[in-house]
Design an enzyme around this catalytic site. Sequence first.
Site, mmCIF file in Angstrom:
data_model
loop_
_atom_site.group_PDB
_atom_site.id
_atom_site.type_symbol
_atom_site.label_atom_id
_atom_site.label_comp_id
_atom_site.label_asym_id
_atom_site.label_seq_id
_atom_site.Cartn_x
_atom_site.Cartn_y
_atom_site.Cartn_z
ATOM 1 N N TYR A 76 6.571 5.430 -3.429
ATOM 2 C CA TYR A 76 6.343 3.980 -3.562
ATOM 3 C C TYR A 76 6.910 3.482 -4.891
ATOM 4 C CZ TYR A 76 4.106 -0.357 -4.866
ATOM 5 O OH TYR A 76 3.903 -1.637 -5.318
ATOM 6 N N ASN A 135 -2.800 -4.710 -12.359
ATOM 7 C CA ASN A 135 -3.672 -4.468 -11.192
ATOM 8 C C ASN A 135 -4.259 -5.777 -10.657
ATOM 9 O OD1 ASN A 135 -3.432 -1.845 -12.639
ATOM 10 N ND2 ASN A 135 -4.779 -1.135 -11.019
ATOM 11 N N ASP A 141 10.980 -9.445 10.643
ATOM 12 C CA ASP A 141 11.150 -8.321 9.715
ATOM 13 C C ASP A 141 12.360 -8.617 8.831
ATOM 14 O OD1 ASP A 141 12.000 -5.651 8.690
ATOM 15 O OD2 ASP A 141 10.318 -4.990 9.932
ATOM 16 N N GLY A 151 -2.064 12.264 -9.890
ATOM 17 C CA GLY A 151 -1.062 11.218 -10.140
ATOM 18 C C GLY A 151 -1.579 10.067 -10.983
ATOM 19 N N SER A 160 6.174 -3.573 -10.262
ATOM 20 C CA SER A 160 4.831 -3.056 -10.509
ATOM 21 C C SER A 160 4.806 -2.260 -11.805
ATOM 22 C CB SER A 160 4.470 -2.130 -9.336
ATOM 23 O OG SER A 160 3.369 -1.326 -9.652
ATOM 24 N N ALA A 161 3.656 -2.220 -12.435
ATOM 25 C CA ALA A 161 3.472 -1.386 -13.628
ATOM 26 C C ALA A 161 3.709 0.084 -13.311
ATOM 27 C CB ALA A 161 2.067 -1.579 -14.173
ATOM 28 N N LYS A 205 10.250 0.941 -5.935
ATOM 29 C CA LYS A 205 10.265 -0.223 -6.842
ATOM 30 C C LYS A 205 11.326 -0.036 -7.926
ATOM 31 C CE LYS A 205 7.044 -2.706 -5.008
ATOM 32 N NZ LYS A 205 7.379 -3.965 -4.347
HETATM 33 P P1 NAD Z 1 0.362 -6.982 1.162
HETATM 34 O O1 NAD Z 1 0.554 -5.767 1.988
HETATM 35 O O2 NAD Z 1 -0.901 -7.734 1.291
HETATM 36 O O3 NAD Z 1 1.575 -8.005 1.397
HETATM 37 C C1 NAD Z 1 2.867 -7.582 1.745
HETATM 38 C C2 NAD Z 1 3.298 -8.401 2.950
HETATM 39 O O4 NAD Z 1 4.628 -8.010 3.326
HETATM 40 C C3 NAD Z 1 2.422 -8.178 4.183
HETATM 41 O O5 NAD Z 1 2.041 -9.431 4.679
HETATM 42 C C4 NAD Z 1 3.316 -7.431 5.160
HETATM 43 O O6 NAD Z 1 3.010 -7.750 6.499
HETATM 44 C C5 NAD Z 1 4.693 -7.907 4.732
HETATM 45 N N1 NAD Z 1 5.797 -6.986 5.025
HETATM 46 C C6 NAD Z 1 5.892 -5.664 4.722
HETATM 47 N N2 NAD Z 1 7.067 -5.166 5.135
HETATM 48 C C7 NAD Z 1 7.755 -6.191 5.701
HETATM 49 C C8 NAD Z 1 9.022 -6.312 6.324
HETATM 50 N N3 NAD Z 1 9.835 -5.265 6.471
HETATM 51 N N4 NAD Z 1 9.399 -7.531 6.788
HETATM 52 C C9 NAD Z 1 8.585 -8.598 6.666
HETATM 53 N N5 NAD Z 1 7.368 -8.543 6.108
HETATM 54 C C10 NAD Z 1 6.949 -7.356 5.625
HETATM 55 O O7 NAD Z 1 0.609 -6.550 -0.370
HETATM 56 P P2 NAD Z 1 0.359 -7.368 -1.714
HETATM 57 O O8 NAD Z 1 -0.734 -6.696 -2.439
HETATM 58 O O9 NAD Z 1 0.286 -8.816 -1.426
HETATM 59 O O10 NAD Z 1 1.697 -7.009 -2.475
HETATM 60 C C11 NAD Z 1 2.817 -7.864 -2.468
HETATM 61 C C12 NAD Z 1 3.949 -7.204 -3.231
HETATM 62 O O11 NAD Z 1 3.511 -6.925 -4.565
HETATM 63 C C13 NAD Z 1 4.393 -5.852 -2.656
HETATM 64 O O12 NAD Z 1 5.790 -5.762 -2.771
HETATM 65 C C14 NAD Z 1 3.710 -4.849 -3.546
HETATM 66 O O13 NAD Z 1 4.429 -3.639 -3.618
HETATM 67 C C15 NAD Z 1 3.732 -5.566 -4.880
HETATM 68 N N6 NAD Z 1 2.664 -5.116 -5.794
HETATM 69 C C16 NAD Z 1 1.370 -5.107 -5.361
HETATM 70 C C17 NAD Z 1 0.362 -4.659 -6.209
HETATM 71 C C18 NAD Z 1 -1.064 -4.572 -5.741
HETATM 72 O O14 NAD Z 1 -1.829 -3.801 -6.317
HETATM 73 N N7 NAD Z 1 -1.485 -5.343 -4.735
HETATM 74 C C19 NAD Z 1 0.679 -4.261 -7.517
HETATM 75 C C20 NAD Z 1 2.007 -4.309 -7.930
HETATM 76 C C21 NAD Z 1 3.008 -4.742 -7.048
HETATM 77 C C1 WQD Z 2 -7.678 1.877 -10.573
HETATM 78 C C2 WQD Z 2 -8.583 2.867 -11.308
HETATM 79 C C3 WQD Z 2 -8.530 5.087 -10.391
HETATM 80 C C4 WQD Z 2 -10.350 3.994 -6.544
HETATM 81 C C5 WQD Z 2 -2.359 1.282 -7.883
HETATM 82 C C6 WQD Z 2 -0.932 1.693 -7.666
HETATM 83 C C7 WQD Z 2 -0.011 0.805 -8.472
HETATM 84 C C8 WQD Z 2 -0.276 -0.674 -8.195
HETATM 85 C C9 WQD Z 2 -1.726 -1.008 -8.303
HETATM 86 C C10 WQD Z 2 1.202 -1.437 -6.506
HETATM 87 C C11 WQD Z 2 -7.947 4.246 -11.526
HETATM 88 C C12 WQD Z 2 -9.900 4.471 -10.219
HETATM 89 C C13 WQD Z 2 -9.797 3.981 -7.811
HETATM 90 C C14 WQD Z 2 -11.599 4.613 -6.341
HETATM 91 C C15 WQD Z 2 -11.677 5.159 -8.675
HETATM 92 N N1 WQD Z 2 0.086 -1.016 -6.848
HETATM 93 N N2 WQD Z 2 -10.459 4.554 -8.860
HETATM 94 N N3 WQD Z 2 -12.215 5.180 -7.424
HETATM 95 O O1 WQD Z 2 -4.011 3.507 -9.342
HETATM 96 O O2 WQD Z 2 -4.079 1.802 -11.240
HETATM 97 O O3 WQD Z 2 -2.658 1.411 -9.271
HETATM 98 O O4 WQD Z 2 -2.500 -0.100 -7.514
HETATM 99 O O5 WQD Z 2 2.192 -1.512 -7.147
HETATM 100 O O6 WQD Z 2 1.282 1.182 -8.133
HETATM 101 O O7 WQD Z 2 -0.772 3.053 -8.071
HETATM 102 O O8 WQD Z 2 -5.088 1.218 -9.018
HETATM 103 O O9 WQD Z 2 -7.134 0.388 -7.965
HETATM 104 O O10 WQD Z 2 -6.135 2.568 -7.127
HETATM 105 O O11 WQD Z 2 -7.204 2.497 -9.385
HETATM 106 O O12 WQD Z 2 -12.281 5.686 -9.625
HETATM 107 O O13 WQD Z 2 -12.121 4.675 -5.224
HETATM 108 O O14 WQD Z 2 -9.746 3.107 -10.510
HETATM 109 O O15 WQD Z 2 -8.628 6.454 -10.699
HETATM 110 O O16 WQD Z 2 -8.403 4.720 -12.766
HETATM 111 P P1 WQD Z 2 -3.975 2.121 -9.779
HETATM 112 P P2 WQD Z 2 -6.404 1.645 -8.264
#
Ligand code: NAD
Ligand code: WQD
Length: 338
Positions: free
Chosen positions: A148, A178, A58, A293, A124-125, A152
């Site tokens: 969340y 995304n 961790d 949201g 993240s966006a 960020k």
């Molecule tokens: P994910 O959950 O698949 O990967 C995150 C990893 O971090 C996991 O393997 C988890 O086990 C590990 N983890 C979490 N907390 C931890 C801790 N305290 N110590 C050690 N390991 C830990 O998520 P992802 O989709 O690969 O996202 C990666 C990063 O990108 C995240 O920070 C997420 O917030 C950011 N992000 C993701 C998205 C998305 O839509 N997937 C969009 C924007 C930003």
């Molecule tokens: C995409 C579009 C929904 C599910 C989230 C987080 C953002 C980032 C990326 C980490 C939207 C629609 C979704 C469903 C639907 N993560 N939708 N039916 O909300 O843009 O972003 O993930 O940083 O912080 O908020 O992504 O994939 O959830 O949604 O109609 O079952 O699909 O309303 O328009 P989002 P999403």
Amino acid sequence: MRILVTGGAGYIGSHTVLLLLQAGHQVVVVDNLSNSNPEALRRVAELAGRAATLHEVDILDHAAMDHAFTEAQPDAVIHFAGLKAVGESVREPMRYYRNNVAGTVALLEAMERHQVRTLLFSSSATVYGDPHAVPILEDFPLSATNPYGRSKLMIEEILRDLHRSAPEWSIGILRYFNPVGAHESGRIGEDPNGLPNNLLPYVTQVAVGRLPAVSVYGSDYPTPDGTGVRDYIHVVDLADGHLRALDYLLRGPGLLTCNLGTGKGVSVLEMIHAMERAAGKSIPCRLTERRPGDVALCYADPGRARQLLGWTASRDLDAMCADAWRWQRDNPDGYPSA
Ligand code: NAD
Ligand code: WQD
């Protein structure tokens, strides 16, 4: 280069680790496996022909982090570790602030102890809140609508303060739009726990028969077809953006803030239709209420990444869907449980 990757067993992390290994880097992963499966890194090793070292640790564990840093002697850190479920963050905000914010502070302190001052951070966006215009530029106002997103935003502010006080650091804040899709081999991909929160994994689980129908959250948005518009980016393009950003950071100290998106907006219905083409089957869906949201439109201006990093996304929507579908079809239940 020697790169320490936190969260490297996760969705975006595993794809980035693969590209790092293929580019010849030595990779040490620190991951507590709270939202991932070590099988992902076994498959990455298979694909790359060599392995990353995994420390099941961790980022809040001071002693274990010191051990990982001593062993890895990294030149740079890529920091993916974090919790990412928006709804869960509303129910359990303290868990998100502790894991994401306190976890990042602990990581920065470990880096300082080991004199590693090059960091790429997964933002993240979501930090643009409800943007006043699209496409979104990096200097748009920042805000958060849930814990969340606030975690960020707080981390970004911490990194800006750190850089102000210690300009010898080289810090990259990457704001992902995304991320979707999977590696083209179909061996690694997104494996959400329980019901997917995000659109694309939900759609592929309907296509493979695990779920009955997609709920389309809102069809009265001020968008061309009334459904929400997002900037979906192929996870391999996103991973590639990290390698470009790393090259940029390693040229010298500075603070880089960059969108990683395609610049193209795609609606929920367009996404479902693209997946129907990829899977060769129709995907049942029903129009439902808006999800609280959600914003109507969110897509990037990717100009800064093109200009500074020489990076643009090259995979289109059909490739995103084809690769996401191959992963889901070949691994209908995700990775086998450990
Ligand atoms: P994910 O959950 O698949 O990967 C995150 C990893 O971090 C996991 O393997 C988890 O086990 C590990 N983890 C979490 N907390 C931890 C801790 N305290 N110590 C050690 N390991 C830990 O998520 P992802 O989709 O690969 O996202 C990666 C990063 O990108 C995240 O920070 C997420 O917030 C950011 N992000 C993701 C998205 C998305 O839509 N997937 C969009 C924007 C930003
Ligand atoms: C995409 C579009 C929904 C599910 C989230 C987080 C953002 C980032 C990326 C980490 C939207 C629609 C979704 C469903 C639907 N993560 N939708 N039916 O909300 O843009 O972003 O993930 O940083 O912080 O908020 O992504 O994939 O959830 O949604 O109609 O079952 O699909 O309303 O328009 P989002 P999403």
